[in-house]
Design a protein around this motif. Structure first.
Motif, PDB file in Angstrom:
ATOM      1  N   THR A 188      -4.289   8.845   0.713  1.00 60.85           N
ATOM      2  CA  THR A 188      -3.623   7.729   0.029  1.00 60.85           C
ATOM      3  C   THR A 188      -2.410   7.313   0.851  1.00 60.85           C
ATOM      4  O   THR A 188      -1.815   8.140   1.560  1.00 60.85           O
TER       5      THR A 188
ATOM      6  N   ASN B 143      -5.031   2.514  -0.354  1.00 63.05           N
ATOM      7  CA  ASN B 143      -5.095   2.465   1.104  1.00 63.05           C
ATOM      8  C   ASN B 143      -5.308   1.041   1.615  1.00 63.05           C
ATOM      9  O   ASN B 143      -5.845   0.189   0.894  1.00 63.05           O
TER      10      ASN B 143
ATOM     11  N   LYS C 245      -2.459   5.221   3.416  1.00 63.66           N
ATOM     12  CA  LYS C 245      -2.821   5.204   4.844  1.00 63.66           C
ATOM     13  C   LYS C 245      -3.492   3.880   5.217  1.00 63.66           C
ATOM     14  O   LYS C 245      -3.912   3.111   4.348  1.00 63.66           O
TER      15      LYS C 245
ATOM     16  N   GLU D 218      -8.012   6.900  10.479  1.00 65.80           N
ATOM     17  CA  GLU D 218      -6.640   6.439  10.262  1.00 65.80           C
ATOM     18  C   GLU D 218      -6.112   5.751  11.529  1.00 65.80           C
ATOM     19  O   GLU D 218      -6.369   6.219  12.646  1.00 65.80           O
TER      20      GLU D 218
ATOM     21  N   THR E  19       0.834  -1.212   0.000  1.00 67.56           N
ATOM     22  CA  THR E  19       0.000   0.000   0.000  1.00 67.56           C
ATOM     23  C   THR E  19       0.866   1.258   0.000  1.00 67.56           C
ATOM     24  O   THR E  19       0.670   2.174  -0.805  1.00 67.56           O
TER      25      THR E  19
ATOM     26  N   LEU F  25     -13.495   3.610   1.185  1.00 67.15           N
ATOM     27  CA  LEU F  25     -12.195   3.862   0.533  1.00 67.15           C
ATOM     28  C   LEU F  25     -12.264   3.632  -0.980  1.00 67.15           C
ATOM     29  O   LEU F  25     -11.531   4.270  -1.745  1.00 67.15           O
TER      30      LEU F  25
END
Ligand SMILES: NC(=O)c1ccc[n+]([C@@H]2O[C@H](COP(=O)([O-])OP(=O)(O)OC[C@H]3O[C@@H](n4cnc5c(N)ncnc54)[C@H](OP(=O)(O)O)[C@@H]3O)[C@@H](O)[C@H]2O)c1
Length: 231
Positions: free
Chosen positions: A219, A180, A221, A228, A165, A210
């Motif tokens: 992006t 993500n 994360k 988050e 990612t 997402l």
């Protein structure tokens, strides 16, 4: 608005099937994929019976020729691909000293190398339209900041998908292709078991959010419950 095409892997049951349902409800054109054609088509029919429209394509994520076939299908049928949800996964091991190499290989091939190959195949289609959303279904068991005992192969695979990612998001910076990871929590599926605390609806919610992020969204994360979280 432009029709959006999103591919979901391992979608014949569990969280993947629910992601398909929630995306289709939003009017997204969903390509439901599964390694068992019978089970995938049956799952798609249950959604179609409730009035939703979806497409089907076979995909064992460990079979790289099937990944190439999926790409050809997307080009021929839609001429584009706007999103990829890397959901297919296996949870094959238990205690550290019992983890065999076979389980390690199966876990890495399914949970890491498959998603990596899918990104390599489908990102070029996203680049053509300067639009893409990639969601990697990770797990709290892959969080380095909260690493515990057991399930070493599974944990390594989910930490590794988080690395994919971050690296991919960095390579695609500024291209409107947002990448993500998310952790669904402990969800009642064949993998999570009946004792799990969350429904598939809850487990799928952040992945769907997402998959349809607006331009300029986050992006690279890691998320849980749309917030988050630490790697
Ligand atoms: N449930 C939880 O508590 C939990 C927690 C954290 C993360 N997750 C993650 O969430 C994702 C979905 O899990 P789930 O709970 O919905 O589990 P599940 O009910 O066991 O579903 C897993 C799905 O992955 C598919 N799959 C496995 N290997 C595949 C392959 N080689 N190619 C294509 N599909 C393959 C399975 O297909 P078959 O039917 O053919 O086996 C099934 O459709 C996984 O990535 C999992 O690691 C789940």
């Amino acid at each position: 608005m432009q029709e959006r095409i999103i591919v979901v892997t391992g979608a014949n049951r569990g969280i993947g099937l629910e992601i398909c349902r929630q995306l289709a409800l939003k009017g997204i054109t969903v390509v439901l994929t599964s390694r068992s054609v019978d089970e995938g088509k049956k799952a798609m029919e249950t959604l179609q019976k409730s009035g939703l429209s979806l497409h089907y394509h076979p995909l064992d994520v460990t079979d790289h020729s099937q990944i190439a076939e999926l790409k050809d299908f997307l080009i021929e049928k839609f001429g584009r691909c706007d999103g990829l949800v890397n959901n297919a996964g296996v949870f094959a091991d238990g205690a550290f000293f019992e983890a065999g190499l076979d389980e390690f290989h199966e876990t890495m091939e399914t949970n890491v190398y498959g998603p990596q190959a899918l990104c390599q195949a489908l990102v070029p289609l996203m680049k053509k339209n300067s639009y893409g959303r990639i969601v990697n279904i990770s797990s709290g068991l892959g969080q380095l900041s909260d690493m515990g005992s057991g399930y070493v192969a599974y944990r390594v695979s989910k930490t590794a998908i988080n690395v994919i990612t971050k690296v991919l998001a960095a390579e695609l910076a500024g291209e409107n292709i947002l990448v993500n990871s998310m952790a669904p929590g402990w969800v009642k599926t064949r993998m999570g078991g009946a004792g799990a605390t969350r429904s598939v609806e809850e487990g799928a919610d952040t992945a769907v959010w997402l998959a349809v992020l607006p331009d300029g969204g986050p992006t690279g994360k890691f998320f849980k419950d749309r917030k988050e979280i630490a790697w």
